[in-house]
Design an enzyme around this catalytic site. Structure first.
Site, PDB file in Angstrom:
ATOM      1  CE  LYS A  65      -3.962   1.894   2.551  1.00 20.92           C
ATOM      2  NZ  LYS A  65      -5.126   1.707   3.690  1.00 20.92           N
ATOM      3  CB  SER A 140      -7.928   3.895   2.668  1.00 19.30           C
ATOM      4  OG  SER A 140      -7.375   3.246   3.512  1.00 19.30           O
ATOM      5  CB  SER A 165      -8.140   0.662   5.246  1.00 18.99           C
ATOM      6  OG  SER A 165      -8.915   2.011   5.390  1.00 18.99           O
TER       7      SER A 165
HETATM    8  N1  GLN Z   1     -13.184   4.474   6.512  1.00 19.58           N
HETATM    9  C1  GLN Z   1     -12.618   4.795   7.407  1.00 19.58           C
HETATM   10  C2  GLN Z   1     -12.083   6.210   7.595  1.00 19.58           C
HETATM   11  O1  GLN Z   1     -12.225   6.825   6.459  1.00 19.58           O
HETATM   12  C3  GLN Z   1     -11.264   3.832   7.843  1.00 19.58           C
HETATM   13  C4  GLN Z   1     -10.278   4.003   6.804  1.00 19.58           C
HETATM   14  C5  GLN Z   1      -9.024   3.510   6.993  1.00 19.58           C
HETATM   15  O2  GLN Z   1      -8.796   2.442   7.792  1.00 19.58           O
HETATM   16  N2  GLN Z   1      -7.856   3.944   6.793  1.00 19.58           N
HETATM   17  O3  GLN Z   1     -11.305   6.844   8.470  1.00 19.58           O
END
Ligand code: GLN
Length: 470
Positions: A65, A140, A165
């Site tokens: 990532k 994400s 994510s």
């Molecule tokens: N959707 C959540 C957020 O926007 C989790 C995203 C993540 O785990 N990086 O914070």
């Protein structure tokens, strides 16, 4: 070479001849290029596919990532503000993967700094779901999941989660995602979103792949003061043990939540009968604090995010530009930040700064921390009697990209209902595909108590064997 499962590949990778390894690498490179063309899954492909040792991952491609630092390989965290950042060092997890013989195939697409649930808040490109290109991959870590789903060469992904994510993209693409306990894997070299929640984890085609990579990257690291000194566990050794007598909790509130697609909840309930056949039992229970999880999680997440993003001012970190020399520092930084951050990042900077401002801190930030404590108590109460908690991974199937783009931010945040609780409280989770609705995969999320990765991996592995999902 046609794709073997990594489990069977590992039986022969130690005997690979140099030419065979070269073939595998060349093929992984060629296929990754095509996967990128088809699904927009990478931000940067790696040209330097060196294999540094003949470890257990010899010949396995690892995608990373793009918020995890890779020496000499551009790392943008999905943001324009880090467009030209080339780290001078490797994150600890990258060192470990290289030492184990894996090679880094490229950096995967993501929501900017991890801000999102669909991988649509992207400064570069929006990754597409290999099950249906019109749909989101989940976020994400969307690129990580897309590459994992589409790869037809030995590959496992390093992903990262703050509030879901890993689980979200694993569920939407039909792959397996493991989010470890906070502190199990070193965060050294991870670009922070929300330090008290960020975790590096894995996405694989099956439970074996995701567990194998977690086994390699886990462990105490003196360079990360939040990493925990524990014996490293062998998930591979324990995952095939039976689960007879295991007790599973089904928190009813999560199945009745207003955004839950009933078809998704029903499929999860259906797969529980398989667990019963394996000798596990389940009870419907209540977790009343669930209703505060999203609001409290987002207050803490954006508060921490807004402080983390303060460093990108174009002076020491972030885009640097030659601008009119009469500008003050504030004017210069504003231009850099205006151009460098996307809309969601700006929304979080504004809201996060507000939530922790003096005068408001007690009402928002400190209250959210108290709720976190109550949520941990809620989970601990359940884990004193049960081995795991099972919910859907996501309340819906992957939406169409065009629908996701027009969704209200609050509704998007609501999609995290299943994942924010365990992430906010640092619990480990695994998401495995169990069924399909409208042809799209449905994920089951299995949550364990702190440092009980081995147990949830074992449940997932047992279930995977009897499910015949594909
Ligand atoms: N959707 C959540 C957020 O926007 C989790 C995203 C993540 O785990 N990086 O914070």
């Amino acid at each position: 070479m046609i794709l073997l499962t990594i489990e069977s590949f590992l039986e022969r990778n130690q005997n690979l001849k140099r030419e065979e390894l070269d073939d595998i690498i060349a093929r992984a490179k060629e296929r990754s290029l095509l996967i990128d063309k088809e699904y927009d899954a990478f931000i940067t492909l790696n040209d330097n596919l060196a294999v540094e040792s003949k470890g257990i991952l010899y010949g396995v491609a690892i995608s990373v990532k793009d918020n995890i630092c890779t020496k000499g390989l551009r790392t943008t965290a999905g943001s324009r503000i880090l467009e030209s950042y080339i780290p001078p060092f490797d994150a600890t997890v990258i060192e470990k993967v290289k030492r184990a013989g894996g090679f880094i195939i490229g950096k995967t697409a993501m929501d900017e700094f991890g801000f999102g649930s669909f991988s649509i808040n992207c400064a570069y490109k929006i990754p597409k779901n290999p099950n249906d290109k019109e749909r989101v991959t989940g976020g994400s870590s969307g690129g990580a999941a897309a590459v994992t789903k589409a790869a037809d060469f030995p590959h496992i992904a390093i992903a990262q989660s703050t509030g879901g994510s890993i689980t979200a993209p694993a569920a939407f693409t039909g792959t397996v995602g493991i989010t470890p306990t906070y502190g199990r894997v070193s965060r050294y070299g991870l670009i922070d979103y929300s330090n008290s929640m960020d975790k590096i984890g894995t996405i694989g085609k099956d439970v074996f792949d995701a567990a194998l990579l977690l086994q390699i990257i886990q462990g105490y690291d003196p360079r990360d003061s939040t990493s925990i000194k524990l014996n490293e566990e062998s998930y591979i050794d324990s995952m095939n043990k039976e689960i007879k007598g295991f007790k599973i909790a089904i928190p009813k509130e999560y199945y009745d939540y207003n955004y839950v697609d009933k078809r998704v909840a029903d499929k999860i309930m259906d797969s529980l009968s398989k667990l019963e056949e394996l000798g596990a039992s389940f009870d419907i229970i209540s977790m009343p604090m669930y209703k505060y999880a999203i609001s409290a999680y987002y207050i803490v997440a954006i508060s921490e995010a807004s402080t983390n993003l303060a460093r990108y001012s174009g002076l020491r970190y972030g885009l640097q530009k030659q601008l009119d020399s009469s500008l003050t520092f504030d004017e210069y930084a504003s231009i850099i930040r205006e151009q460098g951050f996307g809309e969601e990042a700006k929304r979080r900077i504004i809201l996060g700064t507000f939530a922790r401002m003096s005068g408001y801190r007690d009402a928002f930030y400190l209250k959210a921390l108290k709720i976190r404590k109550l949520l941990i108590d809620d989970y601990k109460r359940v884990f004193s009697r049960y081995d795991a908690i099972i919910t859907p991974s996501m309340p819906v199937i992957a939406p169409k990209i065009k629908d996701a783009l027009s969704m209200e931010p609050l509704k998007v945040y609501g999609m995290d209902i299943m994942t924010v609780g365990p992430n906010f409280t640092g619990m480990p989770t695994i998401s495995i595909p169990v069924a399909r609705v409208e042809g799209m995969p449905i994920g089951m999320q299995i949550v364990g108590d702190h440092f009980n990765e081995a147990k949830i991996i074992r449940i997932a592995r047992n279930l995977e064997k009897v499910l015949n999902y594909e």
